[in-house]
Design an enzyme around this catalytic site. Sequence first.
Site, PDB file in Angstrom:
ATOM      1  N   LYS A  14       1.067  -1.238   0.173  1.00 53.87           N
ATOM      2  CA  LYS A  14      -0.179  -0.244  -0.642  1.00 53.87           C
ATOM      3  C   LYS A  14       0.378   1.544  -0.296  1.00 53.87           C
ATOM      4  O   LYS A  14       0.346   2.470   0.575  1.00 53.87           O
ATOM      5  CB  LYS A  14      -0.950  -0.106   0.987  1.00 53.87           C
ATOM      6  CG  LYS A  14      -2.328  -1.007   1.554  1.00 53.87           C
ATOM      7  CD  LYS A  14      -2.880  -1.068   2.433  1.00 53.87           C
ATOM      8  CE  LYS A  14      -3.786  -2.331   2.855  1.00 53.87           C
ATOM      9  NZ  LYS A  14      -4.643  -2.720   1.116  1.00 53.87           N
ATOM     10  N   CYS A  15       1.552   1.172  -0.756  1.00 56.20           N
ATOM     11  CA  CYS A  15       2.751   2.451  -1.054  1.00 56.20           C
ATOM     12  C   CYS A  15       2.669   3.653  -1.874  1.00 56.20           C
ATOM     13  O   CYS A  15       2.231   2.236  -3.359  1.00 56.20           O
ATOM     14  CB  CYS A  15       4.074   1.151  -0.344  1.00 56.20           C
ATOM     15  SG  CYS A  15       5.826   3.162  -0.990  1.00 56.20           S
ATOM     16  N   GLY A  16       3.035   4.065  -2.224  1.00 55.55           N
ATOM     17  CA  GLY A  16       3.277   5.157  -3.639  1.00 55.55           C
ATOM     18  C   GLY A  16       4.645   3.807  -4.806  1.00 55.55           C
ATOM     19  O   GLY A  16       4.230   4.452  -5.766  1.00 55.55           O
ATOM     20  N   PHE A  17       5.110   3.579  -4.184  1.00 54.31           N
ATOM     21  CA  PHE A  17       6.095   2.587  -5.129  1.00 54.31           C
ATOM     22  C   PHE A  17       5.940   0.970  -5.230  1.00 54.31           C
ATOM     23  O   PHE A  17       6.779   0.390  -5.878  1.00 54.31           O
ATOM     24  CB  PHE A  17       7.506   3.429  -4.283  1.00 54.31           C
ATOM     25  CG  PHE A  17       8.676   4.305  -3.978  1.00 54.31           C
ATOM     26  CD1 PHE A  17       8.446   4.763  -4.937  1.00 54.31           C
ATOM     27  CD2 PHE A  17       8.649   4.786  -2.671  1.00 54.31           C
ATOM     28  CE1 PHE A  17       9.123   6.237  -4.887  1.00 54.31           C
ATOM     29  CE2 PHE A  17       8.812   5.891  -2.737  1.00 54.31           C
ATOM     30  CZ  PHE A  17       9.185   6.488  -4.119  1.00 54.31           C
ATOM     31  N   THR A  18       5.154   0.852  -5.098  1.00 60.18           N
ATOM     32  CA  THR A  18       3.645  -0.345  -4.766  1.00 60.18           C
ATOM     33  C   THR A  18       4.546  -0.752  -6.592  1.00 60.18           C
ATOM     34  O   THR A  18       4.657  -1.918  -6.686  1.00 60.18           O
ATOM     35  CB  THR A  18       3.476  -0.448  -4.206  1.00 60.18           C
ATOM     36  OG1 THR A  18       3.036  -0.717  -2.705  1.00 60.18           O
ATOM     37  CG2 THR A  18       2.440  -1.530  -4.394  1.00 60.18           C
TER      38      THR A  18
END
Length: 159
Positions: free
Chosen positions: A35-39
């Site tokens: 659930k990360c912007g980098f996912t």
Amino acid sequence: MSSIYDFSARTLDGQEKSFNDFSGQALLVVNTASKCGFTPQYEGLEALFRKYKAQGFVVIGFPCNQFGAQEPGDSTEIAQFCSRTYDVTFPMFAKIDVNGPQTHPIYEYLKTKAKGLLGSEAIKWNFTKFLVDRKGDVIARFAPTATPRDIEPEIEKLL
């Protein structure tokens, strides 16, 4: 410990796996989160794995919930997310800590071998990447903002 191949870790399905099983291969070790912007980097990591695995390259994912609680799921949920959303086939390990008193020994080793910005050992966020050569030596550390495509030339040098 003299190389990453001296360590072991538990896989998402609960099996203890020796990193000696990866001996002779180049590795990209990444702390991941669902659930990360980098996912979306999962897509590029999987593409690198598929492109170079026949040449002895492996991406290894370690889910971590230490940054913004962005990996809240258990092993089953993480495995389902990775498979359904990004068709991840590279090895994924059980959730670990990469900083603090419960840091997994593999990350203690990686952080001492390749320091981050301004010489810091601390992992700053999800999707920090460590490139390991075929001898088990840590060659480089990449910030979360470094995309899999950015790292590809460095991987090619090791193959």
